[in-house]
Design a protein around this motif. Sequence first.
Motif, PDB file in Angstrom:
ATOM      1  N   UNK A  46       0.832  -1.228   0.233  1.00  0.00           N
ATOM      2  CA  UNK A  46       0.111  -0.032  -0.213  1.00  0.00           C
ATOM      3  C   UNK A  46       0.771   1.284  -0.011  1.00  0.00           C
ATOM      4  N   UNK A  47       1.756   1.183   0.859  1.00  0.00           N
ATOM      5  CA  UNK A  47       2.671   2.545   0.920  1.00  0.00           C
ATOM      6  C   UNK A  47       3.530   2.512  -0.297  1.00  0.00           C
ATOM      7  N   UNK A  48       3.939   1.477  -0.960  1.00  0.00           N
ATOM      8  CA  UNK A  48       4.779   1.875  -2.384  1.00  0.00           C
ATOM      9  C   UNK A  48       3.806   2.416  -3.354  1.00  0.00           C
ATOM     10  N   UNK A  49       2.670   1.819  -3.561  1.00  0.00           N
ATOM     11  CA  UNK A  49       1.904   2.275  -4.396  1.00  0.00           C
ATOM     12  C   UNK A  49       1.150   3.612  -4.183  1.00  0.00           C
ATOM     13  N   UNK A  50       1.186   4.014  -3.050  1.00  0.00           N
ATOM     14  CA  UNK A  50       0.648   5.582  -2.464  1.00  0.00           C
ATOM     15  C   UNK A  50       1.869   6.398  -2.781  1.00  0.00           C
ATOM     16  N   UNK A  51       3.209   5.745  -2.771  1.00  0.00           N
ATOM     17  CA  UNK A  51       4.124   6.756  -3.378  1.00  0.00           C
ATOM     18  C   UNK A  51       4.374   6.620  -4.651  1.00  0.00           C
ATOM     19  N   UNK A  52       3.719   5.959  -5.346  1.00  0.00           N
ATOM     20  CA  UNK A  52       3.742   5.863  -6.836  1.00  0.00           C
ATOM     21  C   UNK A  52       5.024   5.338  -7.511  1.00  0.00           C
ATOM     22  N   UNK A  53       5.499   4.412  -6.697  1.00  0.00           N
ATOM     23  CA  UNK A  53       6.839   3.905  -7.174  1.00  0.00           C
ATOM     24  C   UNK A  53       6.453   2.316  -7.727  1.00  0.00           C
ATOM     25  N   UNK A  54       7.057   1.956  -8.887  1.00  0.00           N
ATOM     26  CA  UNK A  54       6.914   0.586  -9.280  1.00  0.00           C
ATOM     27  C   UNK A  54       7.715  -0.383  -8.544  1.00  0.00           C
ATOM     28  N   UNK A  55       6.990  -1.586  -8.637  1.00  0.00           N
ATOM     29  CA  UNK A  55       7.742  -2.860  -8.091  1.00  0.00           C
ATOM     30  C   UNK A  55       9.606  -2.575  -8.298  1.00  0.00           C
ATOM     31  N   UNK A  56       9.833  -2.415  -9.739  1.00  0.00           N
ATOM     32  CA  UNK A  56      11.057  -2.560 -10.166  1.00  0.00           C
ATOM     33  C   UNK A  56      11.805  -1.357  -9.558  1.00  0.00           C
ATOM     34  N   UNK A  57      11.375  -0.063  -9.465  1.00  0.00           N
ATOM     35  CA  UNK A  57      11.982   1.035  -8.816  1.00  0.00           C
ATOM     36  C   UNK A  57      12.261   0.815  -7.425  1.00  0.00           C
ATOM     37  N   UNK A 111      12.993   0.287   4.126  1.00  0.00           N
ATOM     38  CA  UNK A 111      11.935   0.627   3.282  1.00  0.00           C
ATOM     39  C   UNK A 111      11.195   2.046   4.035  1.00  0.00           C
ATOM     40  N   UNK A 112      11.318   1.970   5.292  1.00  0.00           N
ATOM     41  CA  UNK A 112      10.783   2.924   5.956  1.00  0.00           C
ATOM     42  C   UNK A 112      11.272   4.420   5.459  1.00  0.00           C
ATOM     43  N   UNK A 113      12.370   4.180   5.403  1.00  0.00           N
ATOM     44  CA  UNK A 113      13.449   5.634   5.078  1.00  0.00           C
ATOM     45  C   UNK A 113      12.756   6.005   3.561  1.00  0.00           C
ATOM     46  N   UNK A 114      12.890   5.095   2.825  1.00  0.00           N
ATOM     47  CA  UNK A 114      12.679   5.112   1.334  1.00  0.00           C
ATOM     48  C   UNK A 114      11.124   6.073   1.193  1.00  0.00           C
ATOM     49  N   UNK A 115      10.154   5.276   2.210  1.00  0.00           N
ATOM     50  CA  UNK A 115       8.784   5.718   2.104  1.00  0.00           C
ATOM     51  C   UNK A 115       8.474   6.879   2.987  1.00  0.00           C
ATOM     52  N   UNK A 116       9.558   7.370   3.706  1.00  0.00           N
ATOM     53  CA  UNK A 116       9.108   8.208   4.656  1.00  0.00           C
ATOM     54  C   UNK A 116       8.110   7.882   5.852  1.00  0.00           C
ATOM     55  N   UNK A 117       8.196   6.587   6.261  1.00  0.00           N
ATOM     56  CA  UNK A 117       7.246   6.118   7.231  1.00  0.00           C
ATOM     57  C   UNK A 117       8.019   5.789   8.478  1.00  0.00           C
ATOM     58  N   UNK A 124       4.273  -0.414   9.738  1.00  0.00           N
ATOM     59  CA  UNK A 124       4.278  -1.571   8.715  1.00  0.00           C
ATOM     60  C   UNK A 124       3.571  -2.748   9.493  1.00  0.00           C
ATOM     61  N   UNK A 125       3.493  -2.590  10.903  1.00  0.00           N
ATOM     62  CA  UNK A 125       2.667  -3.305  11.832  1.00  0.00           C
ATOM     63  C   UNK A 125       1.221  -3.277  12.002  1.00  0.00           C
ATOM     64  N   UNK A 126       0.939  -2.145  11.382  1.00  0.00           N
ATOM     65  CA  UNK A 126      -0.487  -1.938  11.777  1.00  0.00           C
ATOM     66  C   UNK A 126      -1.617  -2.976  10.906  1.00  0.00           C
ATOM     67  N   UNK A 127      -2.532  -3.138  11.687  1.00  0.00           N
ATOM     68  CA  UNK A 127      -3.308  -4.357  11.372  1.00  0.00           C
ATOM     69  C   UNK A 127      -4.392  -3.613  10.197  1.00  0.00           C
ATOM     70  N   UNK A 171       3.563  12.326  -2.648  1.00  0.00           N
ATOM     71  CA  UNK A 171       3.162  11.469  -1.535  1.00  0.00           C
ATOM     72  C   UNK A 171       4.021  11.710  -0.189  1.00  0.00           C
ATOM     73  N   UNK A 172       5.397  12.493  -0.064  1.00  0.00           N
ATOM     74  CA  UNK A 172       5.891  12.559   0.866  1.00  0.00           C
ATOM     75  C   UNK A 172       5.254  13.472   1.875  1.00  0.00           C
TER      76      UNK A 172
END
Lengths: 418, 168
Positions: free
Chosen positions: A53-64, A94-100, A105-108, A127-128
């Motif tokens: 969800x966070x990656x998609x919100x950041x509009x990052x592709x899986x490759x990037x 991942x947290x650093x890249x996504x600013x989280x 990541x543990x949120x249910x 997104x940031x």
Amino acid sequence: MDRYDKKPAHPTGTPGGPAAKSSDHGLAGHSEESGLSEREPNIKEVIGRNLKQAREAAELSQEDFAERLGVSRATLSGFENGKVAIDSAKLLRAAQILGMSIADFFKEENQQLALLYRAAEEIVPDHSVRFRFRHKCEAYRDLEEIVGVADSILPPPEYKYLPLFHSKPYQFAVQVAQSERERLGIGQLDPIPNVFRLLDENGVRIFLDNIPQDRVFGLSGFSNLYGPCILVNLNKHTLERNIFTLVHEYAHLLMHRDYYVNPSPPEKKDREMEEVANCFAANFLVPEAGLRAALNKTAGQKSVELQDLVFLKHHFKVSFQVMVRRLRDCGFMASKDHDDLFARVKTSVGDDTKEFAPLDVDLIGSWRQVSRFNYLARKAALGEMVSVGKLADLLGQNLIQTRNEIQSWRKEMASAPA
Amino acid sequence: MRPLEEGPLSFDSNVILDFHLTGNYVLLERLAAGRMLISDFVQDELSRSELTPLPSGCEVVALTAEEELDFLRELARTYRNLGPGELGAIAVSKFRAAIFVSNDGNARTAARNLGIELTGGLGLLQLAVTAGYIDGAGAIRIMEEMILQGSWFSDKLISMFRQSVLKN
């Protein structure tokens, strides 16, 4: 030494309540007690879902994203699908890249926070900015829960515009501004001494930030859990604009709550909605009756001059631009005079990051001293309800900043009479 | 309960900061030589606080197994008042059978409830006195500097510490 310091254990084990059920590692587990509930997602699935969800919100592709994370695309896919366990080092990256925050990541349950915003042009906050805003909203809620005051303030009412029952949208905005002034106990005459404090005390979560996208003036968000939230961008903006932005976003929260449906703000803004919010803000900050009363004391029956305008803008704490428009819109100034004055001042001031005869008061500083969020942070720290590390995370500070802040609070309390 | 001189130690960020900010990094490295574990979450917190480098000889521990991450999630869920560094340090204590080193009351309560052995900055200073690295007056001076740098200890603990190190 303190191995012998037998401080009694917290009676419940946690401020959130006693452990519900022990598991192998001695912690409470949200396990299926009835056998009827759905299977709880395992840790890999929870992290994977949040990561995706966070990656998609950041509009990052899986490759990037995989490349930046230092893994293959297949491994990232395994993380996201909950098939492969991610280690804490990758999680940190991942947290650093996504600013989280790691805890994200543990949120249910992912509480949706839908957004609207005010900007100079058709600029969408990136997104940031949205992550930072969301993190602040979550931190506010966390703090309320830790201190035990969550849901203790009712959100402001919702005013729905119904074309069949109400007059035109702009007239509706004027009526809502009048109603809100009455509801908040400020009547129709007086200027608002500190609008940050007023809205904060009435359940609006206000955050200030220096958003690099300086053409974004502010953002607002709403969810049932987080309530009404407003982020004001201080970067390169005058106090007058900050005030107007705050009230503009407040207007959206009052009148356009149905539009808070999407965590990504709309690409294309609704012009009329923005104008209605501006109309509310102008009427809320400078009510017509109050303007008439102030004018009677200053200009009397004479035409409004520049020095009157300076007095009025300071009196109502708005920009020169808002003040002359209000005078014109309320019929206290001819359109031609408005245009002349406007052009004169614009030429002398230059760009719109500057203000003619700016306010010389520290409204934001004086509000911060008594802001609810700061109060809750202080209460949580001094009452030892929260660890230093958690407080730093909630305040968006590093540990040294938070330690210094707590120390200054302690000093203040130590100087109090016994 | 093991003596403090033995076994691995898992540090939370604040104890490391206390020693760093008071100029006693070398003492910390000496006390924990060869057995200093630092969770990567603690490492992250320290780097955000612009504390680099980490104490020499420390081992940075990442949580890799599913069981470890599961524990971390449950810990975060149960103790919502703890930060990432404290959670990581407790998890490392749990899985590496290390003594948890923290001054934070909330983190210590969590560790105690989980049956994890613990100590704090003052415990390490007392160890330094016992080991003959510093004398009692020196330990008290360092404690006072730590307080000046933002650390907090209860009056009762300070009083016990003074009595204990001066007796030694």
